[in-house]
Design an enzyme around this catalytic site. Structure first.
Site, PDB file in Angstrom:
ATOM      1  CD  GLU A 121      64.998  47.326 -30.160  1.00  0.00           C
ATOM      2  OE1 GLU A 121      64.560  47.666 -29.027  1.00  0.00           O
ATOM      3  OE2 GLU A 121      64.327  46.674 -30.978  1.00  0.00           O
ATOM      4  CD  GLU A 126      61.789  43.837 -35.405  1.00  0.00           C
ATOM      5  OE1 GLU A 126      61.212  43.545 -34.339  1.00  0.00           O
ATOM      6  OE2 GLU A 126      62.316  44.942 -35.614  1.00  0.00           O
TER       7      GLU A 126
END
Length: 295
Positions: A121, A126
């Protein structure tokens, strides 16, 4: 160490207002990170205006009008996954607006592969709550230990597979406008066998070669994050077949964990605040000009 060289990159996919809903699946799923969120289906998202297109831009947002039960299913939001998957990419995301730096929010733009965390990932954009600095993170199966290449950000953890992949290895940007309210510009992510680099360019500083469709990472200077090492410089054992994800989460493991320190003056829990203050989230939306993928 710089990974980028003066290679020619070929455009393989453009996502924009003309093809967004044909190219992404709106995922009506339970939240894997246990957030106070209800990811709705495409019909609900479009009929309620959570997803729309106008002025050649894509809007992806949340319910910011309903007062909710803090013990209920959570606030309506969207999570989208690209129908096409990639192994290696130079991804150029032109973002006019990102979800705001607001307590209770956990938005992200990222990519990941099947059988998580076996295929890895890459978290490109974020962070949580009132943060204004981006945190770029890799999550993998056990065994991928990275070190920083030349980068402007600050590396934290280096074991990308720690905690079964849940902890990840991370770099925090030194740019206070790289996440949340002030984000307006281009994120460029270069994923190669030898490593992963991420740049952020504010709107006023987007390189001309990106704007003219001939991106050349070798000329972009030091990236915000540069992950090297892993399995003797071979990231391919840990990263493959990634779909691109946009989502807007509320609360959940990370934002809840930071609630007391960052936002505890607003409410005793993240869920209480998110449920009772819908107007706080009228800026909780993505506005995308385009996402281009080169290989």
């Amino acid at each position: 160490m710089s990974l980028a060289v003066a290679n020619a990159y070929n455009l393989v996919q453009t996502y924009n207002a003309g093809n967004w809903l044909d190219s992404f699946t709106v995922e009506n799923i339970g939240d894997p990170t246990h957030g106070f969120v209800n990811y709705v289906d495409e019909g609900t998202a479009t009929s309620n205006g959570y997803i729309s297109t106008a002025n050649n831009q894509v809007y992806m947002g949340v319910d910011h009008t309903s007062v909710l039960n803090p013990s209920g299913t959570g606030r309506n939001s969207v999570r989208l996954s690209s129908n096409r998957a990639y192994t290696h990419y130079l991804m150029i995301a032109d973002i006019a607006h990102a979800p705001s730096s607001t307590c209770g929010l956990w938005p992200a733009m990222w990519s990941y592969g099947p059988n998580w965390p076996a295929s890895g990932e890459i978290d490109i954009i974020e962070n949580v709550n009132s943060a204004t600095n981006d945190q770029m993170t890799l999550h993998t199966a056990p065994g991928c230990i990275v070190s920083p290449g030349a980068q402007t950000g600050s590396m934290g953890a280096t074991d990308c597979g720690a905690g079964g992949g849940n902890n990840g290895c991370d770099v925090v940007s030194n740019n206070g406008g790289s996440f949340g309210t002030d984000l307006n510009g281009v994120y460029a992510t270069l994923w190669e066998s030898t490593g992963i680099q991420i740049w952020y360019f504010p709107r006023s500083a987007i390189p001309g070669d990106i704007s003219n469709g001939n991106p050349n990472p070798a000329g972009w200077g030091t990236p915000a994050a540069s992950f090297v090492g892993c399995s003797n410089g071979n990231f391919d054992g840990y990263f493959a077949n990634h779909n691109i994800i946009f989502n807007i989460d509320f609360c959940g493991g990370w934002a809840d964990g930071q609630w007391g320190a960052q936002c505890g003056n607003l409410a005793s829990t993240c869920e209480q605040y998110v449920a009772g203050n819908p107007g706080a989230f009228n800026e909780a939306y993505w506005l995308i000009n385009s996402v281009q993928v080169y290989q």
